[in-house]
Design an enzyme around this catalytic site. Sequence first.
Site, PDB file in Angstrom:
ATOM      1  N   HIS A  17      30.616  32.985 -27.601  1.00 40.58           N
ATOM      2  CA  HIS A  17      29.538  33.783 -28.195  1.00 40.58           C
ATOM      3  C   HIS A  17      28.706  32.906 -29.142  1.00 40.58           C
ATOM      4  O   HIS A  17      27.476  32.949 -29.127  1.00 40.58           O
ATOM      5  CB  HIS A  17      30.103  34.945 -29.028  1.00 40.58           C
ATOM      6  N   LYS A  41      37.112  53.216 -26.959  1.00 37.16           N
ATOM      7  CA  LYS A  41      37.752  51.911 -26.833  1.00 37.16           C
ATOM      8  C   LYS A  41      38.717  51.659 -27.985  1.00 37.16           C
ATOM      9  O   LYS A  41      38.448  52.018 -29.129  1.00 37.16           O
ATOM     10  CB  LYS A  41      36.665  50.825 -26.828  1.00 37.16           C
ATOM     11  N   ARG A  90      29.661  33.189 -17.887  1.00 37.15           N
ATOM     12  CA  ARG A  90      30.735  32.201 -17.775  1.00 37.15           C
ATOM     13  C   ARG A  90      31.027  31.817 -16.333  1.00 37.15           C
ATOM     14  O   ARG A  90      31.469  30.724 -16.058  1.00 37.15           O
ATOM     15  CB  ARG A  90      32.040  32.746 -18.377  1.00 37.15           C
ATOM     16  N   SER A 127      37.010  37.194 -25.255  1.00 36.03           N
ATOM     17  CA  SER A 127      37.656  37.924 -26.353  1.00 36.03           C
ATOM     18  C   SER A 127      39.026  38.441 -25.932  1.00 36.03           C
ATOM     19  O   SER A 127      39.959  38.453 -26.734  1.00 36.03           O
ATOM     20  CB  SER A 127      36.774  39.083 -26.818  1.00 36.03           C
TER      21      SER A 127
END
Length: 152
Positions: A17, A41, A90, A127
Amino acid sequence: MKRAIFPGSFDPITLGHYDIIKRGIKLFDEVVIAIGVNSQKKYMFSLEERKRFIEETFENQPKVKVVTYKGLTIDFCKEIHAQFILRGLRNPADFEFEKAIAHTNRKLSKIETVFLLTAARTSYISSSIVRDVIRHDGDYTVLVPDSVRVKD
């Protein structure tokens, strides 16, 4: 002013990030790091901790703002007059996922998505990997900015 938002949950912010944000600063007048709030979440870090990690990481960068938001990203873009959404890629799976979102966002608004490829040295970091390393007492510090600290 060219304003971009970089949306995400940032649970926690990673060096991947960080790389995208630092490079985005060169492209835009302002980069708004927008932490999405999703009550469905389960996060490892509280919203306040995630916001603090990012604010501390970019405390000496006036072109970076850190905010939280709820709802659709494009609605938030309109609210703060952001013309662009910044996203990092990515791998090919990220591209396919992000492409569908970008097409939808452009269909629903005039907001463009700008993709940056992650640097090779950070392309493996996510993450979820960082959270797994933390859960298993590994050395997460090589994957995140210095501001990310886990309580002992």
